[in-house]
Write a protein that holds these residues in place. Sequence first.
Motif, PDB file in Angstrom:
ATOM      1  N   GLY A 192       0.581  -1.189  -0.174  1.00 21.48           N
ATOM      2  CA  GLY A 192      -0.176   0.036   0.007  1.00 21.48           C
ATOM      3  C   GLY A 192       0.744   1.150  -0.158  1.00 21.48           C
ATOM      4  O   GLY A 192       0.253   2.102   0.363  1.00 21.48           O
ATOM      5  N   LYS A 193       2.155   1.319  -0.380  1.00 19.98           N
ATOM      6  CA  LYS A 193       2.825   2.438  -0.309  1.00 19.98           C
ATOM      7  C   LYS A 193       3.067   3.034  -1.643  1.00 19.98           C
ATOM      8  O   LYS A 193       3.973   3.866  -1.924  1.00 19.98           O
ATOM      9  N   ASP A 194       2.063   2.681  -2.577  1.00 19.59           N
ATOM     10  CA  ASP A 194       2.595   3.123  -3.892  1.00 19.59           C
ATOM     11  C   ASP A 194       2.032   4.695  -4.072  1.00 19.59           C
ATOM     12  O   ASP A 194       2.573   5.190  -5.230  1.00 19.59           O
ATOM     13  N   PRO A 249       4.690  -2.507   5.512  1.00 15.07           N
ATOM     14  CA  PRO A 249       3.339  -1.287   5.409  1.00 15.07           C
ATOM     15  C   PRO A 249       3.975  -0.057   6.119  1.00 15.07           C
ATOM     16  O   PRO A 249       4.666  -0.074   6.925  1.00 15.07           O
TER      17      PRO A 249
END
Length: 401
Positions: free
Chosen positions: A114-116, A157
């Motif tokens: 979820g770090k895009d 994350p």
Amino acid sequence: MTTSVRVPRPASVPRTELHVDPRFLPLADRFFAMYRQPQHGGGALTAYFRGEKVLDIWAGWADRDRRWDRDTVALSFSTGKGVASTVVHRLAERRLIDYDAPVARYWPEFGAAGKDDITVRELLTHRAGLHKVRGLMRSPLDLLDYDAVVQALAATPADPRRLRGPGYHAVTYGWLVAELIARVTGKSFVQAVQDEIAGPLGVDDFWYQVPGQHRPRIAKLFPHINPAGLNWELTSNVLSLVGPTRGLAEAAMPQGFDVLVRNPAVHDAVMPGWNGVFSARALARMYGAIANGGRLDGHRFLRKATIAQMSQVQTHDRDYVLGIRPQWSLGYHRPILASREQPRNAIGHYGVGGSGAYADLDSGLSLGFVTNRLGSSLTALGDFRLARLGVEAQAIVRNGK
């Protein structure tokens, strides 16, 4: 006008030449007073003013039986974050990096978990939510494995607190910035530092992996880095369980770090958040170029527009690791002086133990300070030596206008 003070020496001793502009004699006096006894260790201080080197001095002991000399260098902990950040800005100036682009554009694996959408700007201002080094790897020695650490960070994350404010990436910042630089340039981080910082400035003393022939130059650090002399493991475990200090333990106190700091193998590894080895001369020269509008010795190091961007405060929010409002700019913090009056337009980075460097963009002053005596008699984590030296330097500049 400057005065070069030559110290007599036997032919077998390396060349020693102190450089003192008469205007800065009070600053030199304050510095020399700090290193009168072997238990004070040693250090070096260099200053540039409006593009001119005005001070280059050293004193004290690099080890019990070795005096600090012109060529002594020191492990300077977080001071190296400022150097690594400056590489990013050199690349951004050539449009190889966009501050507002996702880090994953350059480093695709970073987008995992979820770090895009985390941007380079957020990374440089400690808002990536990847402050945790404690528990990141199985053992302290695993922190020496650059590739393994970078892979672990990419898979981790982000801490959701990042959406509310910064959280100082005390140790992880260096790996994150180094891998971004490596992906953009196609070079190792170490080579990029040589190409973007050491080469253009004409000084080699920007080491993250220290070449074997230069290792005898490194001053021995003392005392142990343990807070207040307490057991590192016990202290870090306790702090990690207490709400107000949990973030600090997560970010800056991995298991076995007190032993790792003294391990010679750290000079083989790439850990840019804390293992940079520098001379005061090198640090002051880099920040001297920044303080002088990006130019030094007739050569352009950075454009004024780039310096304006990199020095702009990005967040005034409370840092959830440090518990204060550091006013992070793009990879730097405001220098801290032992005075009510602080520089309003200045950037730099200090390190645990006392070393640090900064550029005052208004006055054109830069200071670089390295030392092997970590902190004060109360704690090895830090003290006010550079803060007091900065006050003296600022007074000289202010009164000389």
